[in-house]
Design an enzyme around this catalytic site. Structure first.
Site, mmCIF file in Angstrom:
data_model
loop_
_atom_site.group_PDB
_atom_site.id
_atom_site.type_symbol
_atom_site.label_atom_id
_atom_site.label_comp_id
_atom_site.label_asym_id
_atom_site.label_seq_id
_atom_site.Cartn_x
_atom_site.Cartn_y
_atom_site.Cartn_z
ATOM 1 N N GLN A 18 0.851 -1.176 0.000
ATOM 2 C CA GLN A 18 0.000 0.000 0.000
ATOM 3 C C GLN A 18 0.893 1.235 0.000
ATOM 4 O O GLN A 18 1.790 1.365 0.841
ATOM 5 C CB GLN A 18 -0.903 0.021 1.250
ATOM 6 N N PRO A 197 4.701 8.337 0.425
ATOM 7 C CA PRO A 197 4.955 7.565 -0.799
ATOM 8 C C PRO A 197 6.360 6.958 -0.829
ATOM 9 O O PRO A 197 7.287 7.474 -0.207
ATOM 10 C CB PRO A 197 4.782 8.622 -1.906
ATOM 11 N N SER A 198 6.478 5.868 -1.570
ATOM 12 C CA SER A 198 7.759 5.192 -1.822
ATOM 13 C C SER A 198 8.431 4.711 -0.543
ATOM 14 O O SER A 198 9.653 4.573 -0.483
ATOM 15 C CB SER A 198 8.709 6.122 -2.593
ATOM 16 N N ARG A 199 7.638 4.474 0.500
ATOM 17 C CA ARG A 199 8.153 4.009 1.793
ATOM 18 C C ARG A 199 9.083 5.031 2.467
ATOM 19 O O ARG A 199 9.846 4.691 3.372
ATOM 20 C CB ARG A 199 8.883 2.670 1.645
ATOM 21 N N LEU A 200 9.037 6.284 2.039
ATOM 22 C CA LEU A 200 9.834 7.335 2.674
ATOM 23 C C LEU A 200 8.986 7.987 3.764
ATOM 24 O O LEU A 200 8.666 9.179 3.714
ATOM 25 C CB LEU A 200 10.298 8.353 1.627
#
Length: 221
Positions: A18, A197-200
Site C-alpha cells: 500500500q 509515498p515510496s516508503r519514505l
C-alpha cells in the site's frame, strides 16, 4: 502463492503493498510534549471516524524477556500517562509484576498513521480505579467478577454460570473486584509515524531526558 496450514492462498501475501500519501509530518509542526501531540492526533482520528480510535496493541514481557501482545482500549491520558484497565491476575498483569515495562501501538489506517509508546508501568490509585469501574455498564462490572481472566476453563458454561452467580450476588450495586483495576504507562519514548509515498515515511521520535525534558528528532524510515 503462500501456503498456510497446508492450504494454498490465491494471493501472494509478499506482494501486498500500500502506498501512502494522505498527509505528511514535519518536526516543526509537532507539539513540544509527546502527549500533547498524541492528543492532537487522537482527536483527528476521532473526527475522521476511525474505527476504534482508542484500540491499542499492548506488549508486555515476562521476567525472561519473552513478549506477548494483545489489543486493549486506552481509557485516558492523565498526568501525561496512558491509562488502561484489566484484571491484575491476567497474563499481562502477571507479566507486569515480573517486568514493569510495556509498549503500546496505535494504528489508524484511515489516516495512515501509527503511534508507538514505550515506558514504565504502575497501577493507578485505587480511587481512580473505583471511579472508572463505577462508570462501566452493569454487565461489564459483573463480568469483571465472573471471569478469572487467562485461567483455563472446561467450557464456556463455566463463565455463564459464574456470571449468573455474581449477578444474583450483586443485583444493583457492583463493587470493584480487588483483582481488577488500572495501569498507567509513563512514557520514555514516543514515536509518531506518518505513511508517505515510496516508503519514505515520516517518523518523529520523542525521548525523555534525565532532566525530565523531551528531545524531539526525525529518524530514517
Amino acid at each position: 502463492m503462500a501456503v498456510i496450514d497446508g492450504k494454498t492462498m490465491k494471493i501472494n501475501i509478499a506482494d501486498i503493498r500500500q502506498d501512502y500519501s494522505k498527509k505528511e509530518l514535519r518536526k516543526k509542526d509537532c507539539q513540544d510534549h509527546p502527549t500533547e501531540q498524541f492528543n492532537v492526533w487522537l482527536q483527528e482520528a476521532i473526527d475522521a471516524e476511525v474505527v476504534e480510535p482508542t484500540a491499542m496493541t499492548l506488549a508486555t514481557a515476562d521476567k525472561d524477556g519473552r513478549p506477548s501482545s494483545r489489543t486493549v482500549l486506552l481509557k485516558g491520558v492523565e498526568d501525561n500517562r496512558f491509562i488502561f484497565y484489566t484484571n491484575y491476575k491476567s497474563r499481562k498483569g502477571s507479566q507486569l509484576v515480573e517486568n514493569p515495562y510495556a509498549s503500546i501501538s496505535f494504528f489508524w489506517k484511515e489516516l495512515e498513521r501509527q503511534v508507538n509508546v514505550e515506558g514504565t508501568v504502575t497501577k493507578v490509585a485505587e480511587s481512580t480505579s473505583d471511579e472508572y469501574f463505577a462508570s462501566r455498564p452493569y454487565k461489564s462490572r459483573v463480568g469483571a467478577w465472573a471471569s478469572e481472566q487467562s485461567k483455563e476453563i472446561s467450557s464456556k458454561n463455566v463463565i455463564k454460570l459464574r456470571f449468573v452467580e455474581y449477578s444474583m450476588k450483586h443485583i444493583t450495586n457492583v463493587p470493584r473486584p480487588p483483582h481488577w483495576g488500572g495501569y498507567a504507562i509513563d512514557p520514555e519514548r514516543v514515536e509518531f509515524w506518518q505513511g508517505r509515498p515510496s516508503r519514505l515515511h515520516d517518523r518523529i521520535v520523542y525521548e525523555k531526558q534525565e532532566n525530565g525534558l523531551w528531545a524531539k528528532k526525525r529518524v530514517a524510515p
